[in-house]
Design an enzyme around this catalytic site. Structure first.
Site, PDB file in Angstrom:
ATOM      1  N   LYS A 278      46.831  41.319  43.761  1.00  0.00           N
ATOM      2  CA  LYS A 278      46.900  40.059  43.031  1.00  0.00           C
ATOM      3  C   LYS A 278      48.161  39.292  43.457  1.00  0.00           C
ATOM      4  O   LYS A 278      48.983  39.810  44.202  1.00  0.00           O
ATOM      5  CB  LYS A 278      46.883  40.322  41.527  1.00  0.00           C
ATOM      6  CG  LYS A 278      45.881  41.394  41.089  1.00  0.00           C
ATOM      7  CD  LYS A 278      44.430  41.151  41.494  1.00  0.00           C
ATOM      8  CE  LYS A 278      43.553  42.277  40.965  1.00  0.00           C
ATOM      9  NZ  LYS A 278      42.163  42.211  41.346  1.00  0.00           N
TER      10      LYS A 278
HETATM   11  C1  PLP Z   1      41.455  43.511  40.356  1.00  0.00           C
HETATM   12  C2  PLP Z   1      40.471  43.138  39.324  1.00  0.00           C
HETATM   13  C3  PLP Z   1      40.279  43.921  38.171  1.00  0.00           C
HETATM   14  C4  PLP Z   1      40.948  45.244  37.975  1.00  0.00           C
HETATM   15  O1  PLP Z   1      42.332  45.150  37.897  1.00  0.00           O
HETATM   16  P1  PLP Z   1      43.194  46.484  37.848  1.00  0.00           P
HETATM   17  O2  PLP Z   1      44.539  46.017  37.370  1.00  0.00           O
HETATM   18  O3  PLP Z   1      43.243  47.031  39.233  1.00  0.00           O
HETATM   19  O4  PLP Z   1      42.552  47.422  36.891  1.00  0.00           O
HETATM   20  C5  PLP Z   1      39.396  43.458  37.212  1.00  0.00           C
HETATM   21  N1  PLP Z   1      38.713  42.313  37.378  1.00  0.00           N
HETATM   22  C6  PLP Z   1      38.857  41.544  38.468  1.00  0.00           C
HETATM   23  C7  PLP Z   1      38.093  40.263  38.588  1.00  0.00           C
HETATM   24  C8  PLP Z   1      39.721  41.940  39.500  1.00  0.00           C
HETATM   25  O5  PLP Z   1      39.826  41.197  40.595  1.00  0.00           O
END
Ligand code: PLP
Length: 371
Positions: A176
């Site tokens: 992210k």
């Molecule tokens: C990355 C992501 C998640 C999961 O996030 P984590 O922090 O790795 O559990 C959930 N939803 C979306 C849309 C994502 O891109």
């Protein structure tokens, strides 16, 4: 995605370690305050990931067996998995081709009397139409959970994504825009939910371990419900506070890189780059391009050729309904989802990307066009 982690993050983590307070403590509380203020929400509750945030959002909404929760199949699989954690049934809805997001119409098409909630994703940082979907959800008497995993720093209707959300879930995974290694956050304006979420992430305790240790008097905690250990550590929060300070700059840089990609690709037929919707601005967490038939080379061939030229592009967003984990779940046809997952790819976009890198990537795409 190569995260930008500098000396400041290393120093902040070291300071947390030297302080002796490494579990959830004062830095987590500060990160919650600063992050929630940044995204325009009254309360922030830090957790171990966005996946656990989504789980707790459904727990606090009291969704369970017999309930249906509408989700996009076109998302990281955690979006759908969270629904199964509470024993409810995920119902896949299709998405809009331009944004990759749920719309009022695609949700309405699969809505039933058992629909209790919708988890709408701001996919790849592209905001969904919050005004339209929030209004529709209210009218249907259905809760709207916002999966904002990718959307820190994105805006909709001139406000940060997160402002005005019933409840939003965020991720700080290194993929992210800002990261704490692993980590997540829930934001909401609902004080009662925030209080319960703090309890749910910490074994159902009526007083946090941090408050208990900070108290001069002995505090006998009570366990009010069966809950979870979904806490973030102060080491992670220390890194997160530094990253939060970088957010605006990172978004500006990503948007400029995306704009340069779009300019370089403008004359190539059959390549449609993701762009901002009319009502908002993406943080460009993912810069995807959709290949049309005029392009002439398949997505998988493009990925293979880019890899051969030393470029690590990725396939487009996955579709959960095509994965073995969901083979047992019947789904309505999802033609746009299948087109996007089959024909799109995500081009490299990170802080270390140079003009020369971009030129090289576009030159490969140009060579493959119309073959
Ligand atoms: C990355 C992501 C998640 C999961 O996030 P984590 O922090 O790795 O559990 C959930 N939803 C979306 C849309 C994502 O891109």
């Amino acid at each position: 995605m190569i995260p930008l982690l500098g000396e400041e993050e290393a120093q902040a983590a070291a300071d947390a370690v030297r302080s002796g307070w490494v579990a959830q403590g004062p830095r987590v509380a500060q990160f919650e305050r600063e992050f929630s203020a940044r995204v325009g929400a009254d309360h922030g509750v830090a957790v171990s990931s966005c996946t656990t945030a989504l789980h707790l959002a459904l727990v606090v909404l009291e969704i369970g067996p017999g309930d249906e929760v509408i989700v996009p199949s076109l998302s990281f699989i955690a979006t759908a998995n969270a629904v199964r954690y509470v024993g409810a049934t995920p119902i896949f809805a299709d998405v809009d081709l331009a944004t990759g997001n749920l719309t009022v119409d695609t949700v309405d098409a699969v809505r039933t009397p058992r629909t209790r909630a919708v988890i709408a994703v701001h996919q790849g940082g592209v905001p969904f139409d919050v005004a339209a979907l929030r209004k529709a959800a209210d009218g249907w008497n259905v809760a709207l959970v916002e999966d904002a995993a990718c959307a820190a720093g994105s805006t909709a209707y001139g406000q940060p994504v997160g402002a005005g959300a019933t409840i939003a879930a965020w991720s700080f995974h290194p993929r992210k825009v800002i990261t704490t290694g692993e980590g997540g956050m829930l934001t909401t304006d609902n004080a009662d939910w925030a209080r319960r979420l703090r309890r749910l992430r910490e074994h159902g305790m009526n007083v946090s371990a941090a408050d208990r240790h900070a108290s001069a008097q002995p505090v006998l905690e009570a366990y009010l419900e069966t809950a979870y250990n979904y806490r973030m550590t102060d080491i992670q929060a220390a890194v997160g506070l530094v990253q939060l300070g970088r957010l605006a700059g990172l978004v500006t840089q990503r948007r400029a890189r995306a704009e340069r990609y779009r300019a370089l690709l403008a004359d190539l037929r059959g390549i449609v780059p993701v762009r901002d919707p009319a009502y908002g601005q993406s943080n460009v967490q993912s810069f995807w391009v959709l290949l049309g038939p005029e392009y002439g080379t398949s997505r998988d061939e493009v990925l293979a050729e880019l890899a051969a030229q030393g470029v690590s592009a990725r396939r487009g967003i996955m579709a959960a309904h095509l994965e073995p984990a969901y083979a047992d779940l019947p789904s309505a046809p999802l033609p746009v989802t299948e087109q996007l997952t089959r024909d799109s790819l995500i081009l490299p976009l990170h802080h270390a990307l140079t003009d020369a890198d971009q030129d090289h990537i576009v030159a490969v795409l140009r060579r493959l066009a119309g073959r």
